[in-house]
Design a protein around this motif. Structure first.
Motif, PDB file in Angstrom:
ATOM      1  N   HIS A  99       2.216 -33.278   6.423  1.00 55.72           N
ATOM      2  CA  HIS A  99       3.442 -32.519   6.203  1.00 55.72           C
ATOM      3  C   HIS A  99       4.682 -33.388   6.422  1.00 55.72           C
ATOM      4  O   HIS A  99       5.803 -32.894   6.460  1.00 55.72           O
ATOM      5  CB  HIS A  99       3.505 -31.295   7.126  1.00 55.72           C
ATOM      6  CG  HIS A  99       2.638 -30.169   6.667  1.00 55.72           C
ATOM      7  ND1 HIS A  99       1.257 -30.262   6.635  1.00 55.72           N
ATOM      8  CD2 HIS A  99       2.932 -28.928   6.165  1.00 55.72           C
ATOM      9  CE1 HIS A  99       0.754 -29.127   6.176  1.00 55.72           C
ATOM     10  NE2 HIS A  99       1.736 -28.308   5.884  1.00 55.72           N
ATOM     11  N   GLU A 117       1.758 -26.241  -3.201  1.00 57.87           N
ATOM     12  CA  GLU A 117       2.672 -25.362  -2.472  1.00 57.87           C
ATOM     13  C   GLU A 117       3.327 -26.113  -1.308  1.00 57.87           C
ATOM     14  O   GLU A 117       4.540 -26.055  -1.113  1.00 57.87           O
ATOM     15  CB  GLU A 117       1.892 -24.156  -1.937  1.00 57.87           C
ATOM     16  CG  GLU A 117       2.759 -22.989  -1.524  1.00 57.87           C
ATOM     17  CD  GLU A 117       1.895 -21.820  -1.023  1.00 57.87           C
ATOM     18  OE1 GLU A 117       2.452 -20.840  -0.509  1.00 57.87           O
ATOM     19  OE2 GLU A 117       0.644 -21.925  -1.139  1.00 57.87           O
ATOM     20  N   VAL A 118       2.500 -26.823  -0.543  1.00 55.71           N
ATOM     21  CA  VAL A 118       3.048 -27.593   0.580  1.00 55.71           C
ATOM     22  C   VAL A 118       3.985 -28.682   0.062  1.00 55.71           C
ATOM     23  O   VAL A 118       5.094 -28.864   0.582  1.00 55.71           O
ATOM     24  CB  VAL A 118       1.915 -28.206   1.439  1.00 55.71           C
ATOM     25  CG1 VAL A 118       2.492 -29.144   2.495  1.00 55.71           C
ATOM     26  CG2 VAL A 118       1.086 -27.114   2.089  1.00 55.71           C
ATOM     27  N   SER A 176       5.715 -28.754  -2.576  1.00 60.56           N
ATOM     28  CA  SER A 176       6.955 -28.133  -3.038  1.00 60.56           C
ATOM     29  C   SER A 176       7.858 -27.778  -1.845  1.00 60.56           C
ATOM     30  O   SER A 176       9.071 -28.003  -1.876  1.00 60.56           O
ATOM     31  CB  SER A 176       6.629 -26.879  -3.852  1.00 60.56           C
ATOM     32  OG  SER A 176       7.804 -26.259  -4.280  1.00 60.56           O
ATOM     33  N   SER A 177       7.254 -27.247  -0.796  1.00 58.22           N
ATOM     34  CA  SER A 177       8.043 -26.867   0.390  1.00 58.22           C
ATOM     35  C   SER A 177       8.630 -28.089   1.085  1.00 58.22           C
ATOM     36  O   SER A 177       9.653 -28.008   1.766  1.00 58.22           O
ATOM     37  CB  SER A 177       7.173 -26.081   1.378  1.00 58.22           C
ATOM     38  OG  SER A 177       6.247 -26.940   2.016  1.00 58.22           O
TER      39      SER A 177
END
Lengths: 76, 76, 76, 76, 76, 76
Positions: C49, D38-39, D41-42
């Protein structure tokens, strides 16, 4: 720096001497940016206990070793 | 370091042994900057749980592997 | 690691398989520094992340892909 | 990823298409580490306003462009 | 980007023009990640006074200059 | 920059002059991003006492030295 001949050749007798030359080239790369031996000495404690900087130093050596190895046709 | 022959050749029998040699070269690159085994050992916890430094270590290995692979003509 | 043959060759059938091999080489470069699968797994959240580390990982793959591509004569 | 053919060749018609391919390779290098769209993009806001990461992204592209350019014999 | 021809060739008349092309390639590498000229402009103050980022920018240029120099057979 | 000829050739008489040229190329890479000599001068204290940045500078020099050395066929 300008007065000394410190890099007469990229040729070395062995791979190990080539590695030593790569270490030297990496150090000279620092010296040209910070020419003061006194300042460099005072800074030494700031990086020789900092693993990130030790790894970064190893990387610069690796790049120079590529050059020296190619110059010696990989000692083949 | 000066007394040992630790790098007699860049030639290896297999790509995998070449990768092992690249790992060794990366580690020697750290040793020449921080020669104390004791200090290096004490620093180990500082980087082997730090993913950024693990990735940086992997990068130094990758650069050396380029050199070793070229020296072996990619084991073709 | 020492017991397994995980890198028998740098040759791949296609560029895409060569890219997969580069990814593998980048990961092994991390494993040799942090051999514990458990620790690596626990660290995973710390970097997947973190965009800076994702980019750094992509860079290591890029360096290995240079090697693999050269070994395959660019699949030409 | 495994199911798609996304890299059939390193050959491109022009240098500019080669640059586009280098951009693609850099992005796939991120995707293999963080497969969740999704991650990713976030996370996008975390780096596309961070100049250090923009420069790092540009560097990964540069490394891949070396490979693609060599594969195309520099389009000469 | 897709509509413009901005990279018709890697050939340049002189090494200096080759360096200029390397600078251009480094900048395009940033643009493809952050396409908004307005955002890039607003970010400019964040890096052109940050020496670490200036050095990083210089590094990306160096990598592209390797490619451009090879493409021109080093202007020999 | 556009008006001066500062890079007429990558050829140098000796490896040491080649290293000097690599240093010059690294510095020009910074100048093109931050053209103000006044700003660069004011920033100097920010990096010439920062070992991480000194190492990073040495790395950019190393990359350019690869190019210059290849252009001179390693002065062999």
């Amino acid at each position: 720096m300008a007065d000394d001949v410190w890099l007469p050749s990229l040729k070395t007798a062995t791979p190990q001497e080539g590695f030593d030359l790569a270490v030297k080239l990496a150090r000279v790369g620092v010296k040209v940016t910070q020419p003061s031996a006194e300042v460099r000495s005072s800074l030494r404690a700031a990086y020789d206990h900092d693993t990130a900087q030790l790894i970064a130093s190893s990387q610069v050596i690796a790049i120079h070793f590529q050059t020296v190895a190619a110059a010696n046709n990989y000692w083949s």
